[in-house]
Design a protein around this motif. Structure first.
Motif, mmCIF file in Angstrom:
data_model
loop_
_atom_site.group_PDB
_atom_site.id
_atom_site.type_symbol
_atom_site.label_atom_id
_atom_site.label_comp_id
_atom_site.label_asym_id
_atom_site.label_seq_id
_atom_site.Cartn_x
_atom_site.Cartn_y
_atom_site.Cartn_z
ATOM 1 N N ALA A 253 0.819 -1.218 0.000
ATOM 2 C CA ALA A 253 0.000 0.000 0.000
ATOM 3 C C ALA A 253 0.848 1.262 0.000
ATOM 4 O O ALA A 253 0.324 2.364 -0.241
ATOM 5 C CB ALA A 253 -0.932 -0.003 1.212
ATOM 6 N N ASP A 254 2.143 1.119 0.252
ATOM 7 C CA ASP A 254 3.037 2.275 0.311
ATOM 8 C C ASP A 254 3.848 2.453 -0.972
ATOM 9 O O ASP A 254 4.876 3.135 -0.973
ATOM 10 C CB ASP A 254 3.984 2.152 1.502
ATOM 11 N N ALA A 255 3.405 1.852 -2.059
ATOM 12 C CA ALA A 255 4.114 1.983 -3.336
ATOM 13 C C ALA A 255 3.115 1.937 -4.480
ATOM 14 O O ALA A 255 2.076 1.281 -4.386
ATOM 15 C CB ALA A 255 5.154 0.870 -3.496
ATOM 16 N N ARG A 256 3.449 2.637 -5.552
ATOM 17 C CA ARG A 256 2.593 2.595 -6.745
ATOM 18 C C ARG A 256 3.443 2.822 -7.984
ATOM 19 O O ARG A 256 4.559 3.358 -7.925
ATOM 20 C CB ARG A 256 1.485 3.647 -6.678
ATOM 21 N N VAL A 257 2.882 2.403 -9.105
ATOM 22 C CA VAL A 257 3.528 2.566 -10.408
ATOM 23 C C VAL A 257 3.009 3.837 -11.072
ATOM 24 O O VAL A 257 1.821 4.159 -10.991
ATOM 25 C CB VAL A 257 3.247 1.341 -11.303
ATOM 26 N N ARG A 258 3.904 4.533 -11.721
ATOM 27 C CA ARG A 258 3.537 5.706 -12.515
ATOM 28 C C ARG A 258 4.008 5.498 -13.943
ATOM 29 O O ARG A 258 5.152 5.095 -14.175
ATOM 30 C CB ARG A 258 4.184 6.962 -11.930
ATOM 31 N N LEU A 259 3.131 5.756 -14.918
ATOM 32 C CA LEU A 259 3.516 5.658 -16.326
ATOM 33 C C LEU A 259 4.328 6.898 -16.679
ATOM 34 O O LEU A 259 3.809 8.012 -16.723
ATOM 35 C CB LEU A 259 2.267 5.566 -17.212
ATOM 36 N N ALA A 260 5.625 6.713 -16.925
ATOM 37 C CA ALA A 260 6.531 7.839 -17.122
ATOM 38 C C ALA A 260 6.695 8.231 -18.584
ATOM 39 O O ALA A 260 7.453 9.147 -18.890
ATOM 40 C CB ALA A 260 7.889 7.517 -16.519
ATOM 41 N N LEU A 261 6.007 7.534 -19.474
ATOM 42 C CA LEU A 261 5.914 7.945 -20.875
ATOM 43 C C LEU A 261 4.457 8.313 -21.133
ATOM 44 O O LEU A 261 3.558 7.540 -20.807
ATOM 45 C CB LEU A 261 6.345 6.815 -21.814
ATOM 46 N N PRO A 262 4.204 9.495 -21.697
ATOM 47 C CA PRO A 262 2.818 9.939 -21.891
ATOM 48 C C PRO A 262 2.011 8.925 -22.695
ATOM 49 O O PRO A 262 2.521 8.271 -23.607
ATOM 50 C CB PRO A 262 2.985 11.249 -22.678
ATOM 51 N N THR A 263 0.750 8.780 -22.347
ATOM 52 C CA THR A 263 -0.122 7.833 -23.034
ATOM 53 C C THR A 263 -1.554 8.318 -22.979
ATOM 54 O O THR A 263 -1.952 8.997 -22.032
ATOM 55 C CB THR A 263 -0.014 6.429 -22.398
ATOM 56 N N CYS A 264 -2.339 7.966 -23.987
ATOM 57 C CA CYS A 264 -3.758 8.328 -23.978
ATOM 58 C C CYS A 264 -4.606 7.213 -23.375
ATOM 59 O O CYS A 264 -5.813 7.366 -23.219
ATOM 60 C CB CYS A 264 -4.238 8.645 -25.394
ATOM 61 N N ILE A 265 -3.970 6.104 -23.024
ATOM 62 C CA ILE A 265 -4.720 4.997 -22.447
ATOM 63 C C ILE A 265 -5.138 5.357 -21.017
ATOM 64 O O ILE A 265 -4.439 6.105 -20.327
ATOM 65 C CB ILE A 265 -3.874 3.695 -22.473
ATOM 66 N N ASP A 266 -6.277 4.872 -20.578
ATOM 67 C CA ASP A 266 -6.765 5.110 -19.218
ATOM 68 C C ASP A 266 -5.866 4.328 -18.249
ATOM 69 O O ASP A 266 -5.920 3.099 -18.190
ATOM 70 C CB ASP A 266 -8.218 4.638 -19.110
ATOM 71 N N ALA A 267 -5.028 5.049 -17.490
ATOM 72 C CA ALA A 267 -4.044 4.388 -16.630
ATOM 73 C C ALA A 267 -4.717 3.523 -15.561
ATOM 74 O O ALA A 267 -4.232 2.434 -15.248
ATOM 75 C CB ALA A 267 -3.145 5.430 -15.973
ATOM 76 N N GLU A 268 -5.824 3.981 -15.012
ATOM 77 C CA GLU A 268 -6.509 3.196 -13.982
ATOM 78 C C GLU A 268 -7.009 1.873 -14.553
ATOM 79 O O GLU A 268 -6.887 0.823 -13.923
ATOM 80 C CB GLU A 268 -7.677 3.988 -13.402
ATOM 81 N N TRP A 269 -7.565 1.915 -15.771
ATOM 82 C CA TRP A 269 -8.017 0.678 -16.427
ATOM 83 C C TRP A 269 -6.824 -0.219 -16.740
ATOM 84 O O TRP A 269 -6.845 -1.418 -16.472
ATOM 85 C CB TRP A 269 -8.767 1.002 -17.716
ATOM 86 N N TYR A 270 -5.768 0.377 -17.280
ATOM 87 C CA TYR A 270 -4.622 -0.401 -17.734
ATOM 88 C C TYR A 270 -3.913 -1.108 -16.577
ATOM 89 O O TYR A 270 -3.450 -2.244 -16.712
ATOM 90 C CB TYR A 270 -3.644 0.518 -18.467
ATOM 91 N N LEU A 271 -3.842 -0.475 -15.419
ATOM 92 C CA LEU A 271 -3.098 -1.038 -14.291
ATOM 93 C C LEU A 271 -3.965 -1.888 -13.370
ATOM 94 O O LEU A 271 -3.497 -2.350 -12.330
ATOM 95 C CB LEU A 271 -2.429 0.089 -13.492
#
Length: 308
Positions: free
Chosen positions: A38-56
């Motif tokens: 719960a103390d870590a998360r992934v961030r997409l560091a290359l811009p994308t138009c995909i919905d990050a919440e859906w993708y992850l």
């Protein structure tokens, strides 16, 4: 909160007419989900138009194929066989501009999203980083993904000034039988990286440190599709290091958790949150062997896995 920047195109895989989430960012978030971090998360560091919440989201294969709707994702048709995975490119997005902001980084291009020099420059922003060089060794050969070693060697030849711990990761399939593998290992010995990590799916990992010493980390053997194992091991190693573990414990915990994740996914089709926390924290079923005399050649790396 640990924010892990993942440098990779958002990736979707078409597997037997199912659309499945894939790629380093998805597998990194799945690994953190599986150990209940719960103390870590992934961030997409290359811009994308995909919905990050859906993708992850943790669900691996959410539905049928509608790949034409994901213009900014790399889309592969994936076929598993006795000779390993074969990838066919269905969609390849335009190059993307990196956006470093997080605390740690997993640099893991899947198909030319980053130039080797650009990847090396990114390391100055992070005190914890792992670079998976496999993507530098791929080229889109008219729709078929082909191996191209020059890109891997080009990265290792780059001048780099990491901001802290930085490791280079290869997979065993990259090393075994590859004519360029010996040169890659030689270049690594003279590069400013903390370790060389070689992963082999469910078979674990080998960590070669800067002084030539080596650790063979072997988890319990599981019979399961190993897709994503390398990225999951990488991100959980970074997480363990961030928690203050030494490299041996971090890789051992990561290997134990990955074995658990692969087994859970094979049995249930998904991985529940925290299902593999005990495996990670207790390094369950993992043996760690310090190789006498170290391991400083491609042949030694291959033999270390064969002997395990």
């Amino acid at each position: 909160m640990l924010v892990i920047d993942v440098y990779s195109s958002s990736t979707l895989d078409v597997i037997e007419d199912r659309l499945c989430r894939g790629g380093p960012a998805y597998y990194a978030q799945l690994a953190l989900h599986a150990i209940g971090a719960a103390d870590a998360r992934v961030r997409l560091a290359l811009p994308t138009c995909i919905d990050a919440e859906w993708y992850l989201d943790a669900d691996w294969c959410p539905g049928s194929v509608h790949a034409e709707g994901y213009e900014c994702a790399t889309v592969f048709a994936v076929k598993e066989g006795h000779g390993g995975r074969r990838l066919r490119v269905l969609r390849e997005p335009d190059p993307l501009e990196p956006d470093p902001r997080g605390d740690a980084a997993l640099v893991s291009p899947v198909l030319g999203e980053l130039e080797p020099a650009e990847a090396a420059r990114l390391l100055t922003h992070y005190r914890l980083a792992i670079v998976d060089v496999q993507g530098f060794g791929r080229v889109n050969g008219g729709g078929e993904v082909e191996a191209f070693s020059r890109g891997v060697l080009a990265f290792l030849e780059q001048p780099a000034e990491p901001g802290g711990f930085a490791a280079v990761k290869l997979s065993l399939e990259d090393v075994a039988g590859a004519a360029w593998a010996a040169e890659a290992v030689r270049l690594h010995r003279h590069a400013p990286y903390s370790a060389l990590l070689v992963t082999a799916g469910p078979r674990g990992a080998l960590a070669v440190l800067g002084d030539g010493s080596a650790l063979a980390v072997r988890p319990r053997r599981v019979e399961a599709v190993s897709t994503g194992a390398g990225d999951m091991l990488s991100v959980l190693t970074l997480y363990g290091l961030w928690k203050g573990w030494d490299l041996e414990d971090a890789v051992a915990g990561a290997a134990a958790a990955v074995a658990c994740i692969l087994l859970e996914r094979s049995r249930r089709g998904r991985v529940e949150e925290g299902a593999c926390k005990a495996s990670f924290m207790g390094r369950r079923g993992v043996s760690v062997e310090k190789l006498p005399g170290g391991c400083s050649s491609a042949d030694c790396i291959v033999m270390a896995f064969e002997q395990g």
